[in-house]
Scaffold this motif. Structure first.
Motif, mmCIF file in Angstrom:
data_model
loop_
_atom_site.group_PDB
_atom_site.id
_atom_site.type_symbol
_atom_site.label_atom_id
_atom_site.label_comp_id
_atom_site.label_asym_id
_atom_site.label_seq_id
_atom_site.Cartn_x
_atom_site.Cartn_y
_atom_site.Cartn_z
ATOM 1 N N TYR A 127 1.179 -1.637 0.140
ATOM 2 C CA TYR A 127 -0.223 0.048 -0.247
ATOM 3 C C TYR A 127 0.947 1.394 0.087
ATOM 4 O O TYR A 127 0.526 2.261 -0.315
ATOM 5 C CB TYR A 127 -0.924 0.194 1.249
ATOM 6 C CG TYR A 127 -2.283 -0.507 1.403
ATOM 7 C CD1 TYR A 127 -3.153 -0.686 0.509
ATOM 8 C CD2 TYR A 127 -2.060 -2.367 1.807
ATOM 9 C CE1 TYR A 127 -4.563 -1.142 -0.057
ATOM 10 C CE2 TYR A 127 -3.695 -2.644 1.678
ATOM 11 C CZ TYR A 127 -4.351 -2.407 1.026
ATOM 12 O OH TYR A 127 -5.446 -3.803 0.067
ATOM 13 N N ALA A 128 1.628 1.095 0.618
ATOM 14 C CA ALA A 128 2.990 2.559 0.482
ATOM 15 C C ALA A 128 3.129 2.638 -0.411
ATOM 16 O O ALA A 128 3.139 4.207 -1.345
ATOM 17 C CB ALA A 128 4.445 2.025 1.631
ATOM 18 N N ASP A 387 10.401 6.338 4.736
ATOM 19 C CA ASP A 387 9.383 6.826 3.991
ATOM 20 C C ASP A 387 8.387 5.911 4.217
ATOM 21 O O ASP A 387 7.124 5.662 4.610
ATOM 22 C CB ASP A 387 8.622 8.191 3.294
ATOM 23 C CG ASP A 387 8.835 9.008 3.021
ATOM 24 O OD1 ASP A 387 9.680 9.335 4.445
ATOM 25 O OD2 ASP A 387 8.847 9.832 2.208
ATOM 26 N N VAL A 388 9.146 4.655 3.449
ATOM 27 C CA VAL A 388 7.716 3.301 3.497
ATOM 28 C C VAL A 388 8.204 2.777 5.039
ATOM 29 O O VAL A 388 6.995 1.618 5.157
ATOM 30 C CB VAL A 388 9.415 2.504 2.550
ATOM 31 C CG1 VAL A 388 8.423 1.194 2.012
ATOM 32 C CG2 VAL A 388 8.926 3.036 1.072
ATOM 33 N N ILE A 389 9.115 2.565 5.959
ATOM 34 C CA ILE A 389 9.369 2.346 7.100
ATOM 35 C C ILE A 389 8.187 3.054 8.014
ATOM 36 O O ILE A 389 7.201 2.226 8.852
ATOM 37 C CB ILE A 389 10.584 2.295 7.607
ATOM 38 C CG1 ILE A 389 11.666 1.705 7.083
ATOM 39 C CG2 ILE A 389 10.651 1.631 9.250
ATOM 40 C CD1 ILE A 389 13.384 1.757 7.549
ATOM 41 N N ALA A 390 8.173 3.838 7.402
ATOM 42 C CA ALA A 390 7.325 4.706 8.388
ATOM 43 C C ALA A 390 5.879 4.015 8.153
ATOM 44 O O ALA A 390 4.662 4.592 9.560
ATOM 45 C CB ALA A 390 7.084 6.288 8.368
ATOM 46 N N ALA A 394 3.081 3.177 10.207
ATOM 47 C CA ALA A 394 1.745 4.040 10.137
ATOM 48 C C ALA A 394 0.246 3.239 9.742
ATOM 49 O O ALA A 394 -0.691 3.631 10.172
ATOM 50 C CB ALA A 394 1.654 5.309 9.665
ATOM 51 N N HIS A 395 0.364 1.883 9.310
ATOM 52 C CA HIS A 395 -0.367 0.990 8.555
ATOM 53 C C HIS A 395 -0.154 -0.421 8.987
ATOM 54 O O HIS A 395 0.160 -1.640 8.258
ATOM 55 C CB HIS A 395 -0.721 1.698 6.857
ATOM 56 C CG HIS A 395 -0.828 2.648 6.698
ATOM 57 N ND1 HIS A 395 -0.127 3.923 6.975
ATOM 58 C CD2 HIS A 395 -2.070 3.272 6.432
ATOM 59 C CE1 HIS A 395 -0.020 4.427 6.516
ATOM 60 N NE2 HIS A 395 -2.113 4.620 6.378
ATOM 61 N N ALA A 412 18.408 -2.507 5.973
ATOM 62 C CA ALA A 412 18.929 -1.561 4.992
ATOM 63 C C ALA A 412 18.748 -0.154 5.469
ATOM 64 O O ALA A 412 19.755 0.407 5.313
ATOM 65 C CB ALA A 412 17.531 -2.023 3.907
ATOM 66 N N GLU A 413 18.188 0.467 6.062
ATOM 67 C CA GLU A 413 18.367 1.707 6.138
ATOM 68 C C GLU A 413 19.300 2.110 7.015
ATOM 69 O O GLU A 413 19.738 3.659 6.871
ATOM 70 C CB GLU A 413 16.757 2.131 7.504
ATOM 71 C CG GLU A 413 16.884 3.276 7.577
ATOM 72 C CD GLU A 413 16.192 4.786 6.330
ATOM 73 O OE1 GLU A 413 16.246 4.393 5.307
ATOM 74 O OE2 GLU A 413 16.939 5.921 6.621
#
Ligand SMILES: *[C@@H]1O[C@H](CO)[C@@H](O)[C@H](O)[C@H]1NC(C)=O
Ligand SMILES: *[C@@H]1O[C@H](CO)[C@@H](O)[C@H](O)[C@H]1NC(C)=O
Ligand SMILES: *[C@@H]1O[C@H](CO)[C@@H](O)[C@H](O)[C@H]1NC(C)=O
Ligand SMILES: *[C@@H]1O[C@H](CO)[C@@H](O)[C@H](O)[C@H]1NC(C)=O
Ligand SMILES: *[C@@H]1O[C@H](CO)[C@@H](O)[C@H](O)[C@H]1NC(C)=O
Ligand SMILES: CC(=O)N[C@H]1CO[C@H](CO)[C@@H](O)[C@@H]1O
Length: 516
Positions: A127-128, A387-390, A394-395, A412-413
């Motif tokens: 969904y990201a 952003d994808v991690i966040a 959040a979802h 990876a981050e």
């Protein structure tokens, strides 16, 4: 009734109805690319009929199998256009115009990490990425469109090509749900090109595309009893494909037959300015006249095929052991020289991808490549791995965060580019490949090595080398298995010769059984 039983009952009813009401003169289920073209030529089939058939089939089977994430609302229109083009031109002029190739009017299903600039989303199952807008079609999709293929939709996959977490998400993505193996519904369908393999197996599409970084074409193709070609890295463009790493990623066909897969391969290989270094370097491998010339019934004759130790380890008396033994005999009868008891140097190190530096290198490469690929989008809901991690945090419900986690993302981050340690890991992988399969194949003048399913994948992955899997049998419970041929970079011609001759000599594949 439990949900699964209900869905199964619905799918069976649907299949029976389809058999009774299938009104076309042409039998579309299991149809090959060449028979489809013949059907077009003798007017027993149109591209519109094909698309309708596959859309019906997806509607009927997908609630059970979850192989498809989206169908293309434009597919019928594209099919109508292909039909019109075919009728407008005489066949000679049509061919001279460069259209009218074998994929003209043929519906293709794409793995959900392959970008299309149309109504379809490209999300790697997450969904990201929903709502992101790619600036253009992926390189391989441009080639398919130029060949006149119809983009049927997007196939389910392991979310983020199984590069989000350990132990992973075989056949699961947030957007697509849990895909099922159509032979034995409770068996793993493998991944990450899961939906492509299932859709090919069940005639939800004429042909499909998958991608592989390490096993993602060869494994699902093997376990769903279809043919998968993992091309030499760079033979097919990765531009517009959600990346793991340019060092290992490759795009290839997953189809019911070697011939179909070769027709698709012919359509998608070649130089792409947007993936210039890799496609430029690999273009020397592309044979004049394409790959169809290597579909030779006697393609095994005279080939030197190695059987490395450590792969055919099935206990005596198991179906796999007996069937693979039979196949070795058949391959010898077909004139191949089979050389057993070979050792790939440091094989145990190569197969230990968690500790040998492969995952370590991939983590750093993924962060960089994802960032680049996201910044290339015309519209992006997320801009970076962070952003994808966040987004996942959040979802948590949609993305099953608690159950699956995102450990690889977090690792990876934490990386900060390709520094000295990463460079050393990559050098070591290159050396493992050079001293391993590459040296073995040169020393013994091998045309290929053979192994079950995707067992060779890590060996091939670190060297950017190609592999082909062909259906080889069904285990005691009915779960399919495959036989793979792997070779050095650019060995597609001889791998195709061997895979085709093996397929024609054995004809193992049968359509799915939908066993519980
Ligand atoms: C047209 O070609 C298809 C595919 O080979 C074949 O199944 C069908 O029988 C042919 N129909 C006619 C009318 O020749
Ligand atoms: C793409 O995603 C949007 C939601 O953002 C949805 O409305 C649309 O139907 C999707 N496209 C297709 C072809 O399913
Ligand atoms: C399996 O069978 C082969 C050939 O009959 C024999 O050489 C081998 O020792 C057997 N292996 C086991 C583990 O029983
Ligand atoms: C991601 O890419 C953007 C644009 O190319 C760049 O400005 C940024 O520094 C990159 N970030 C990382 C973490 O690489
Ligand atoms: C990332 O780095 C931080 C700070 O060094 C550390 O606390 C954390 O455990 C690391 N996470 C992973 C998944 O390696
Ligand atoms: C990278 C690696 O592990 N290389 C090893 C391969 O195997 C030889 C011995 O066979 C070792 O000396 C290397 O260290």
């Amino acid at each position: 009734m439990p949900r699964q039983t209900l869905a199964m009952a619905a799918a069976y009813t649907f299949l029976v109805l389809l058999a009774v009401t299938g009104a076309h003169g042409f039998h579309i289920e299991e149809a090959t690319v060449e028979s489809i073209q013949q059907g077009f030529r003798n007017d027993s089939l149109t591209s519109v009929q094909l698309v309708r058939f596959y859309l019906d089939r997806i509607r009927g089977l997908n609630p059970l199998l979850r192989a498809v994430i989206e169908v293309n609302p434009d597919a019928l229109r594209q099919a109508a256009r292909a039909d019109a083009e075919r009728h407008r031109f005489s066949s000679v002029r049509f061919l001279a115009a460069g259209a009218g190739g074998l994929l003209h009017g043929v519906p293709v299903l794409l793995k959900d990490n392959i970008a299309t600039r149309d109504a379809l989303n490209t999300t790697a199952g997450s969904y990201a990425l929903l709502g992101s807008v790619p600036p253009r079609d992926a390189g391989v999709v441009s080639r398919l469109r130029r060949a006149g293929a119809v983009v049927l939709g997007k196939a389910n996959m392991d979310e983020w090509a199984n590069f989000r977490s350990l132990p992973g998400t075989e056949g699961w993505s947030a957007r697509g749900g849990q895909a099922r193996n159509p032979y034995v519904l409770t068996a793993s369908p493998c991944g990450s090109s899961t939906g492509s393999a299932i859709a090919a197996a069940t005639s939800m599409a004429a042909v499909t595309l998958g991608t592989e970084t390490d096993g993602s074409i060869l494994c699902p193709a093997s376990l769903n009893s279809v043919v998968g070609i993992k091309p030499t890295v760079g033979l097919t463009s990765r531009a517009g494909v959600v990346p793991v790493t340019p060092r290992q990623d490759t795009v290839g066909p997953i189809c019911r037959t070697v011939t179909d897969a070769v027709h698709v391969l012919d359509a998608i290989v070649g130089y792409d300015a947007l993936d210039a270094a890799a496609t430029g370097a690999a273009s020397k491998y592309i044979p004049h006249g394409g790959y169809v010339q290597f579909l030779k019934k006697h393609g095994l004759n005279g080939k030197r095929i190695g059987v490395p130790n450590g792969f055919f380890t099935y206990p005596n008396g198991t179906v796999q052991q007996m069937v693979y033994q039979q196949h070795l005999n058949t391959i010898r009868e077909q004139g191949a020289i089979v050389i057993e008891n070979l050792d790939i140097e440091n094989l145990s190190v190569i197969l230990d991808t968690l500790n040998n530096g492969e995952q370590f290198a991939l983590a750093a490469e993924f962060k960089l490549s994802l960032n680049t690929s996201l910044s290339d989008l015309s519209y992006y809901p997320v801009r970076s791995l962070a952003d994808v991690i966040a987004f996942n945090i959040a979802h948590p419900v949609e993305e099953k965060l608690e159950e699956i986690g995102q450990l690889i993302f977090l690792v990876a981050e934490n990386t900060t580019g390709i520094g000295a340690t990463e460079k050393a890991a990559i050098d070591r992988l290159n050396k493992l490949s050079a001293d391993g399969l590459e040296k073995l194949m040169k020393e013994h003048e091998l045309d290929a090595v053979m192994a079950p399913n995707n067992a060779l994948s890590p060996v091939l992955a670190i060297g950017g080398m190609p592999g082909i899997t062909v259906p080889a049998g069904y285990g005691a419970l009915g779960v399919p298995f495959g036989l793979s041929f792997g070779g050095l970079r650019g060995y597609e011609p001889r791998l195709i010769e061997m895979a085709y001759a093996f397929e024609q000599a054995t004809k193992v594949r049968k359509p799915p059984t939908f066993l519980p």
